[in-house]
Design an enzyme around this catalytic site. Sequence first.
Site, PDB file in Angstrom:
ATOM      1  N   SER A  30       0.821  -1.217   0.000  1.00  0.00           N
ATOM      2  CA  SER A  30       0.000   0.000   0.000  1.00  0.00           C
ATOM      3  C   SER A  30       0.852   1.264   0.000  1.00  0.00           C
ATOM      4  CB  SER A  30      -0.892  -0.002   1.247  1.00  0.00           C
ATOM      5  OG  SER A  30      -1.707   1.144   1.251  1.00  0.00           O
ATOM      6  N   LYS A  54      -3.568   2.065  -2.265  1.00  0.00           N
ATOM      7  CA  LYS A  54      -3.296   3.170  -1.340  1.00  0.00           C
ATOM      8  C   LYS A  54      -4.390   3.239  -0.270  1.00  0.00           C
ATOM      9  CE  LYS A  54      -1.624   7.012   0.246  1.00  0.00           C
ATOM     10  NZ  LYS A  54      -0.576   6.797   1.258  1.00  0.00           N
ATOM     11  N   GLY A  81       0.931  11.548   4.571  1.00  0.00           N
ATOM     12  CA  GLY A  81      -0.265  12.016   5.281  1.00  0.00           C
ATOM     13  C   GLY A  81      -1.534  11.343   4.799  1.00  0.00           C
ATOM     14  N   ASN A 108      -6.576  -1.372   1.365  1.00  0.00           N
ATOM     15  CA  ASN A 108      -5.991  -0.901   2.624  1.00  0.00           C
ATOM     16  C   ASN A 108      -6.891   0.216   3.141  1.00  0.00           C
ATOM     17  OD1 ASN A 108      -4.247   1.235   4.098  1.00  0.00           O
ATOM     18  ND2 ASN A 108      -2.911  -0.554   4.092  1.00  0.00           N
ATOM     19  N   ASN A 136      -5.123  -0.727   8.225  1.00  0.00           N
ATOM     20  CA  ASN A 136      -3.914  -0.021   8.651  1.00  0.00           C
ATOM     21  C   ASN A 136      -4.177   0.539  10.044  1.00  0.00           C
ATOM     22  OD1 ASN A 136      -1.775   1.645   9.102  1.00  0.00           O
ATOM     23  ND2 ASN A 136      -2.128   2.993   7.352  1.00  0.00           N
ATOM     24  N   CYS A 139      -2.067   4.498  12.015  1.00  0.00           N
ATOM     25  CA  CYS A 139      -2.249   5.934  11.766  1.00  0.00           C
ATOM     26  C   CYS A 139      -2.744   6.621  13.044  1.00  0.00           C
ATOM     27  CB  CYS A 139      -3.212   6.154  10.603  1.00  0.00           C
ATOM     28  SG  CYS A 139      -4.839   5.483  10.866  1.00  0.00           S
ATOM     29  N   ASN A 201       4.301  -1.920   9.162  1.00  0.00           N
ATOM     30  CA  ASN A 201       4.277  -0.596   8.552  1.00  0.00           C
ATOM     31  C   ASN A 201       5.666   0.063   8.672  1.00  0.00           C
ATOM     32  OD1 ASN A 201       3.195   1.902   7.524  1.00  0.00           O
ATOM     33  ND2 ASN A 201       1.215   1.251   8.330  1.00  0.00           N
ATOM     34  N   GLY A 253      11.566  -3.543   3.398  1.00  0.00           N
ATOM     35  CA  GLY A 253      12.894  -3.560   2.788  1.00  0.00           C
ATOM     36  C   GLY A 253      13.158  -4.648   1.771  1.00  0.00           C
ATOM     37  N   GLY A 274       7.381  -2.677  -1.120  1.00  0.00           N
ATOM     38  CA  GLY A 274       7.004  -1.273  -1.087  1.00  0.00           C
ATOM     39  C   GLY A 274       8.023  -0.356  -1.739  1.00  0.00           C
TER      40      GLY A 274
END
Length: 312
Positions: A30, A54, A81, A108, A136, A139, A201, A253, A274
């Site tokens: 995502s 996303k 953001g 997501n 997710n 956040c 995350n 990674g 990612g």
Amino acid sequence: MARVSDRPSGVDLRVRVGTLHLKNPIIAASGTFGYGVEFSHLVNLNRLGGIVVKGLSAQPMAGAPSPRMHETPGGMVNAIGLQNIGARAFVAEKLPTLRRYDTAVVANIFGQSIREYVEVIRILEDAEGLAAYELNISCPNVEHGGAEFGTDPVVTSQVVSSARKASKRPLWVKLAPLVGNIALTAKASASEGADAVVIANTYPALCLESHDRRSRLGSTKVGLSGAAIKPITMRLVYEASQVIQIPIVGLGGIQSATDVAEYIISGASAVEVGTAHFLDPRASVKLVDDLEAWCLEDKTNEISMLRGSLKA
Ligand SMILES: Cc1cc2nc3c(=O)[nH]c(=O)nc-3n(C[C@H](O)[C@H](O)[C@H](O)COP(=O)(O)O)c2cc1C
């Protein structure tokens, strides 16, 4: 009975994440692959095991001020953001094209309160073409005084329980990495009915410019991703795999087929890719071929046989 591979090499890359069958374990992560469709002119999306879109909120969000990304040694920091077009626009404008591809599409989702998480699920629940939700829970959580859904296991339980009740689809919970004990949020997710946990995350970070005395990004709240985080996150996958029975999707990674194999050996059923997309938008698709080559060299006929094979 022996499984029959769908690939000419004889290597079987198919995996299962709970009830979801994936053609291979490589999933685009995502926030690093748009809504998938934007990449369709560069990449054959049908080759991916899955695509996580996303992060979607109930209302569209403009996101953080720029700059939003900065390269660091061995990775990058971002402060996007959670900019997104909102769940309704996703269903109307992106999903009709995306669902034509033969790949698992995972939504997501996030909210600033438990009610908002449930609202996003309600908007998406009747839409055709979604294979699962990825919650997710890393956040900011205004309802709980700025703590995060993913760092307090009690709050994790509450949000997972509410999402579970609101949805018939498989529910993946994307955990926060910077917690004292990953077992607590992993177990909280599993016991509230999550089908899988996604570990993990980005890591909360700070990246500043010394002469200006300012953050290099538009916000001081940034997340670190990329090669630098791989060994730490892989450790979290391993630790979680020792205490929960539900599948784990590993990410952090990943750049090479060896990285994919290592995550699976540590206990992951599948992986997400990612930051590697910012170096090469075809990174995840290339990894499918590279993983097949890795398996041939390793004499591994079924990738799923690797899972959790770390020798103590
Ligand atoms: C630019 C950027 C945007 C991201 N946006 C989201 C997002 O919307 N939702 C989410 O759950 N994770 C998001 N992430 C986190 C990634 O999905 C992933 O968990 C993290 O980057 C670690 O994997 P990597 O090292 O392979 O990048 C984002 C990461 C980056 C770099």
